[in-house]
Scaffold this active site. Structure first.
Site, mmCIF file in Angstrom:
data_model
loop_
_atom_site.group_PDB
_atom_site.id
_atom_site.type_symbol
_atom_site.label_atom_id
_atom_site.label_comp_id
_atom_site.label_asym_id
_atom_site.label_seq_id
_atom_site.Cartn_x
_atom_site.Cartn_y
_atom_site.Cartn_z
ATOM 1 N N GLY A 230 0.865 -1.184 -0.088
ATOM 2 C CA GLY A 230 -0.002 0.092 0.123
ATOM 3 C C GLY A 230 0.748 1.234 0.087
ATOM 4 N N SER A 231 0.346 2.292 0.436
ATOM 5 C CA SER A 231 1.013 3.611 0.576
ATOM 6 C C SER A 231 2.120 3.705 1.618
ATOM 7 C CB SER A 231 0.165 4.696 0.862
ATOM 8 O OG SER A 231 -0.288 4.708 2.259
ATOM 9 N N GLY A 235 2.454 2.257 5.248
ATOM 10 C CA GLY A 235 3.521 1.239 5.347
ATOM 11 C C GLY A 235 4.583 1.837 6.537
ATOM 12 N N CYS A 286 1.903 0.466 -8.654
ATOM 13 C CA CYS A 286 3.049 0.770 -7.920
ATOM 14 C C CYS A 286 4.262 0.912 -8.889
ATOM 15 C CB CYS A 286 3.417 0.157 -6.789
ATOM 16 S SG CYS A 286 3.350 -1.763 -6.958
ATOM 17 N N GLU A 466 8.913 -9.746 -2.571
ATOM 18 C CA GLU A 466 8.030 -10.696 -2.932
ATOM 19 C C GLU A 466 8.237 -11.533 -4.037
ATOM 20 O OE1 GLU A 466 3.891 -9.175 -0.627
ATOM 21 O OE2 GLU A 466 4.580 -7.769 -2.433
#
Length: 498
Positions: A230-231, A235, A286, A466
């Site tokens: 997320g942002s 974060g 992103c 990831e």
């Protein structure tokens, strides 16, 4: 209109309403009057119930052999393939992305399932010589425990799969908290996990808003790891809280990605990359191309080409096959993108095309924003430094390759990058000197593959990755094991040299 889907939490193998019975709605961003789903507004009691279930299931799940755990995930992949079109249509309705991209979203989940399943037989440790005689030394991977997975709306199937599948293969139990914009997608995904036969409590779903359900998960004392996408602002809170409460944390946050086009580039190829990178998923990635760094010798020509092709892009509902650009996810984000147009004008940038909310015709029923090109942008402008997360690209002119790399790096983010050039030497310099987690040569900034690490540097992440084998390092921890069969006390690092 279709009947709204009634979503529930999935806890310990059961579908449940929130304890308060309070619900919220998700809407079709292409037609804001259409309710796609109702879902529970979960609170701390609901998250606590999910954590308890995941904790109880962890004791037995971690002991299931990894290849057997992986077989469940392989079945999830097979079921995703069977339901691919159904899921893709739902993604297009609830999130808004064009149907071809929605199919790709599901396919990424399929790919992740089959890849992660293979890792069930490759959770390798190491064997190494001991410094002492008659002693064996090795390392093994161990699961971490209960994992909270907090995911965004822009990839409502792929990103939960990125997180949940390796976590489960590694022996953890998980609680998914999806974005409140895409609860139906998360519900259908968890239905597939449940249909694959995963034992109760191994995977759980808690709906709600981030400030309530998400916050409760991050702060819960029995959560061992938080994986958040997320942002950067959120974060930072997640990272701070996890540090204070001694949780493992994996953060994947913002980006301000750039594509460099040098004077020797294949301009048609670079143009295709720029359009896809800037306007794919309506710029709501992103990894989206937010900056185009153009060499002065080709800038005028390339800008003309870009403007012409941008003017031909078709806006519409994601479910319509001819759509190139779908809607913005919600009104709040639509207004945020529009406000950046005011900022651009105030700073002296020129809007070459677009720059407005669509208020005419059928599109006014949704959250549509015109694809936008900003010219005369300098590296210090806010539109060149802050993540806009919409169909907006800023053009920056440079005189040299070295200047291009310096400007590309001059940002607090470091996720993805792209360089178009025919010069092999420049390509290798770019690979060496660009400060990001992902670099493409003669390709756009978007388009991750599940067997390669995904993530960035600086304020984009916290050092984890990831996907690929690196996901195993997020969801496992190392244990060193020694077996001394000498029959006597041997003291390592003290007297073993005598």
């Amino acid at each position: 209109m279709k009947t709204p889907l009634n979503c529930q939490n999935y806890i310990n193998g059961q579908w449940l309403n929130a304890a308060t019975e309070t619900t919220l709605n998700s809407h079709n961003p292409a037609n804001k009057s259409e309710i796609v789903a109702t879902f529970p507004r979960s609170q701390a009691d609901d998250t606590d119930r999910a954590v308890t279930a995941a904790r109880q299931a962890y004791g037995s799940w971690r002991k299931v052999p990894a290849p057997a755990r992986a077989e469940y995930i392989f079945r999830v992949g097979e079921l995703l393939l069977q339901h691919k079109e159904e899921l893709a249509q739902l993604i297009s309705r609830e999130m808004g992305k064009p149907i071809t991209e929605a199919r790709g979203d599901v396919q990424e989940g399929v790919d992740c399932a089959f890849y992660s399943a293979g890792e069930g037989r490759r959770l390798f440790g190491q064997t190494t010589p001991s410094e002492m005689p008659n002693k064996f030394a090795m390392t093994v991977r161990m699961p971490i425990g209960v994992c909270a997975l907090i995911t965004p709306w822009n990839f409502p199937v792929a990103i939960p799969c990125w997180k949940a599948m390796p976590a489960l293969v590694c022996g953890n139990t998980v609680i998914l908290k999806p974005a409140e914009d895409t609860p139906a997608c998360a519900t259908k995904l968890i239905e597939i996990f449940a249909a694959a036969g995963l034992p109760p409590g191994v995977i759980n779903l808690v709906h709600g808003v981030g400030e309530e359900a998400g916050k409760a998960l991050v702060e819960h004392p029995n959560i061992d790891l938080v994986s958040f996408t997320g942002s950067s602002a959120t974060g930072a809170y997640v990272g701070e809280t996890c540090g204070r409460t001694h949780k493992r944390v994996c953060l994947e946050m913002g980006g301000k990605n750039a594509q460099v086009v040098m004077e020797d580039a294949d301009l048609e190829l670079a143009l295709d990359g720029a359009l896809w990178g800037a306007f794919g998923t309506t710029g709501q990635r992103c990894t989206a191309t937010s900056r185009l760094i153009l060499h002065r010798d080709i800038k005028e020509k390339f800008t003309t080409m870009l403007r012409e092709r941008t003017s031909q892009l078709r806006l519409g509902a994601g479910t319509e096959p001819e759509t190139d650009i779908g809607p913005i996810i919600n009104n709040r984000q639509l207004q945020r993108v529009h406000e950046y147009m005011n900022i651009a004008r105030e700073e002296g940038a020129k809007i070459l095309i677009g720059g407005e909310i669509v208020t005419e015709g059928q599109l006014k029923q949704g959250y549509f924003f015109q694809p936008t090109i900003l010219d005369n942008v300098t590296p210090q402008m806010r539109v060149a430094r802050e993540e806009i997360f919409g169909p907006v690209v800023a053009l920056i002119e440079v005189s040299t390759f070295e200047e291009a790399i310096a400007i590309l790096n001059d940002t607090k983010y470091g996720l993805s990058s792209s360089v178009y050039t025919r010069d092999i030497n420049r390509a290798f310099v770019a690979m060496r000197d660009i400060e990001v987690g992902i670099t493409y040569i003669n390709g756009p900034t978007i388009g991750a593959e599940v067997h390669l690490p995904f993530g960035g540097v600086k304020q984009t992440g916290n050092g984890h990755r990831e996907a690929g084998t690196t996901a195993l390092d997020v969801f496992t921890e190392w244990k060193s094991v020694y077996v001394d069969f000498s029959g006597s006390l041997q003291r390592a690092q003290i007297d073993n040299r005598s």
